[in-house]
Write an enzyme that holds these catalytic residues in place. Structure first.
Site, PDB file in Angstrom:
ATOM      1  N   ASN A  13       0.873  -1.185   0.000  1.00 46.82           N
ATOM      2  CA  ASN A  13       0.000   0.000   0.000  1.00 46.82           C
ATOM      3  C   ASN A  13       0.906   1.229   0.000  1.00 46.82           C
ATOM      4  O   ASN A  13       1.488   1.568   1.025  1.00 46.82           O
ATOM      5  CB  ASN A  13      -0.886  -0.028   1.261  1.00 46.82           C
ATOM      6  CG  ASN A  13      -1.715   1.245   1.411  1.00 46.82           C
ATOM      7  OD1 ASN A  13      -1.835   2.034   0.470  1.00 46.82           O
ATOM      8  ND2 ASN A  13      -2.282   1.443   2.589  1.00 46.82           N
ATOM      9  N   LYS A  15       0.139   4.239  -0.269  1.00 49.01           N
ATOM     10  CA  LYS A  15      -0.506   5.444   0.281  1.00 49.01           C
ATOM     11  C   LYS A  15      -0.213   6.630  -0.646  1.00 49.01           C
ATOM     12  O   LYS A  15      -0.140   6.447  -1.846  1.00 49.01           O
ATOM     13  CB  LYS A  15      -0.041   5.699   1.711  1.00 49.01           C
ATOM     14  CG  LYS A  15      -0.086   4.443   2.590  1.00 49.01           C
ATOM     15  CD  LYS A  15       0.050   4.743   4.032  1.00 49.01           C
ATOM     16  CE  LYS A  15       0.090   3.437   4.803  1.00 49.01           C
ATOM     17  NZ  LYS A  15       0.001   3.595   6.220  1.00 49.01           N
ATOM     18  N   HIS A  99      -9.619   1.358   4.799  1.00 48.79           N
ATOM     19  CA  HIS A  99      -8.336   1.524   5.505  1.00 48.79           C
ATOM     20  C   HIS A  99      -8.565   2.486   6.669  1.00 48.79           C
ATOM     21  O   HIS A  99      -9.334   3.440   6.554  1.00 48.79           O
ATOM     22  CB  HIS A  99      -7.278   2.060   4.540  1.00 48.79           C
ATOM     23  CG  HIS A  99      -5.896   1.997   5.125  1.00 48.79           C
ATOM     24  ND1 HIS A  99      -5.455   2.906   6.061  1.00 48.79           N
ATOM     25  CD2 HIS A  99      -4.880   1.123   4.935  1.00 48.79           C
ATOM     26  CE1 HIS A  99      -4.212   2.595   6.417  1.00 48.79           C
ATOM     27  NE2 HIS A  99      -3.834   1.508   5.744  1.00 48.79           N
ATOM     28  N   GLU A 101      -6.947   4.844   7.729  1.00 45.96           N
ATOM     29  CA  GLU A 101      -6.706   6.265   7.402  1.00 45.96           C
ATOM     30  C   GLU A 101      -7.903   6.856   6.648  1.00 45.96           C
ATOM     31  O   GLU A 101      -8.210   8.036   6.815  1.00 45.96           O
ATOM     32  CB  GLU A 101      -5.403   6.389   6.589  1.00 45.96           C
ATOM     33  CG  GLU A 101      -4.184   6.150   7.487  1.00 45.96           C
ATOM     34  CD  GLU A 101      -2.968   5.566   6.783  1.00 45.96           C
ATOM     35  OE1 GLU A 101      -2.916   5.584   5.539  1.00 45.96           O
ATOM     36  OE2 GLU A 101      -2.063   5.072   7.490  1.00 45.96           O
ATOM     37  N   GLU A 171      -5.793  -5.019  10.503  1.00 51.70           N
ATOM     38  CA  GLU A 171      -4.761  -4.012  10.698  1.00 51.70           C
ATOM     39  C   GLU A 171      -5.007  -3.268  12.017  1.00 51.70           C
ATOM     40  O   GLU A 171      -5.772  -2.281  12.043  1.00 51.70           O
ATOM     41  CB  GLU A 171      -4.787  -3.000   9.559  1.00 51.70           C
ATOM     42  CG  GLU A 171      -4.515  -3.599   8.204  1.00 51.70           C
ATOM     43  CD  GLU A 171      -3.852  -2.589   7.284  1.00 51.70           C
ATOM     44  OE1 GLU A 171      -2.740  -2.864   6.843  1.00 51.70           O
ATOM     45  OE2 GLU A 171      -4.437  -1.518   7.039  1.00 51.70           O
ATOM     46  N   GLY A 177       2.154   2.030  10.677  1.00 57.18           N
ATOM     47  CA  GLY A 177       3.124   3.120  10.518  1.00 57.18           C
ATOM     48  C   GLY A 177       3.833   3.502  11.802  1.00 57.18           C
ATOM     49  O   GLY A 177       4.476   4.550  11.870  1.00 57.18           O
ATOM     50  N   SER A 217       3.057  -2.481  10.264  1.00 49.33           N
ATOM     51  CA  SER A 217       4.511  -2.540  10.448  1.00 49.33           C
ATOM     52  C   SER A 217       5.107  -3.912  10.128  1.00 49.33           C
ATOM     53  O   SER A 217       6.074  -4.344  10.762  1.00 49.33           O
ATOM     54  CB  SER A 217       4.902  -2.089  11.853  1.00 49.33           C
ATOM     55  OG  SER A 217       4.472  -0.755  12.062  1.00 49.33           O
TER      56      SER A 217
END
Ligand code: PEP
Length: 260
Positions: A13, A15, A99, A101, A171, A177, A217
């Site tokens: 991904n 991003k 996701h 985010e 996730e 991250g 991660s």
């Protein structure tokens, strides 16, 4: 449960990283590093602006061009939106939906995540449906309940015969991250629970065929241990997917786990 009934998928991904002119050097480097044996599917979920370039470059490779989001709407006056039909017409294979985010910054809800997953399926692609708890939820022992709820909410939009085309990515938000990874046991526990939820909803055959990925991660060092877990069928990888050498080592880890 036997992994032979489902696909192993390593999905990067990107991003909002890299510019279109960086796609070629990145992909050419990655291609030289990819193992010859096809132990897993390899997908790159890139920004919309990179899709056609990536598609041109990877034409005869095993990499699947994939996307990071999609509109809930089919077409029309939705300025700034990208429809599932547009993505499918560009040869997109997987589309990430929900996701954390997008839930946090773009207002995605369990309601829109389910609609997006259905829109993706209706155009012949597969959604990677992201679920995961916050640190606070984990500390309050709410992980299983919350993640089960997210999975059921998204799947409630999907007709039964399409569920096997869905991929679920577990996730944990606190691991995305941050450099903090769930231990293999923690990740396995939640992924196993996700499979149980699917089994209770749609039966054992469906549950054993749905690929469940871990994301948060994952890197070249921890991939092998995570991928060895019986209910973890691959990874959704952010930071480490931006470095071809690191990303290809995660793909190598699949071969080490499967012994191919
Ligand atoms: C992600 O964004 O889906 C992700 C897992 O990111 P990272 O690997 O950087 O934690």
């Amino acid at each position: 449960m036997n992994k032979k009934y489902r696909k192993t998928i390593i999905a990067g991904n990107w991003k909002m990283n890299l510019v279109p002119s960086e796609v070629r050097p990145f992909t050419e480097e990655l291609r030289t590093l990819l193992p010859k044996t096809k132990t897993c599917e390899v997908a790159l979920c890139v920004p919309f602006t990179h899709i056609s370039t990536l598609r041109r470059i990877i034409k005869d490779s095993r990499i699947l061009v994939s996307a990071q989001d999609v509109s809930i709407y089919e077409k029309g006056a939705y300025t700034g939106e990208i429809s599932a039909e547009m993505l499918s017409d560009m040869g997109v294979h997987y589309v990430i939906v929900g996701h954390s985010e997008c839930r946090q910054y773009h207002g995605d809800t369990d309601f829109t995540v389910g609609q997006k997953a259905k829109a993706v399926l209706d155009k012949g692609m597969s959604p990677i449906i992201c679920v995961g708890e916050t640190l606070e939820q984990r500390e309050r022992s709410l992980t299983k309940d919350y993640v089960s709820y997210q999975v059921l909410a998204a799947l409630s939009y999907i007709p039964e015969d399409m569920i096997k085309q869905c991929v679920i990515a577990y996730e944990p938000i606190w691991a995305i991250g941050t450099g903090k990874t769930a231990t293999p046991e923690e990740a396995q526990e939640v992924c196993e629970n996700i499979r149980t939820v699917i089994r209770e909803k749609s039966g054992a055959r469906m549950a054993r065929g749905v690929s469940i990925l871990y994301g948060g991660s994952m890197n070249a060092k921890n991939a092998q241990e995570l991928l060895s877990m019986p209910d973890i069928d691959g990874g959704l990888i952010g930071g480490a997917s931006l470095k071809p050498a690191e990303f290809s080592k995660i793909i190598d880890a699949v071969a080490e786990v499967t012994g191919e």
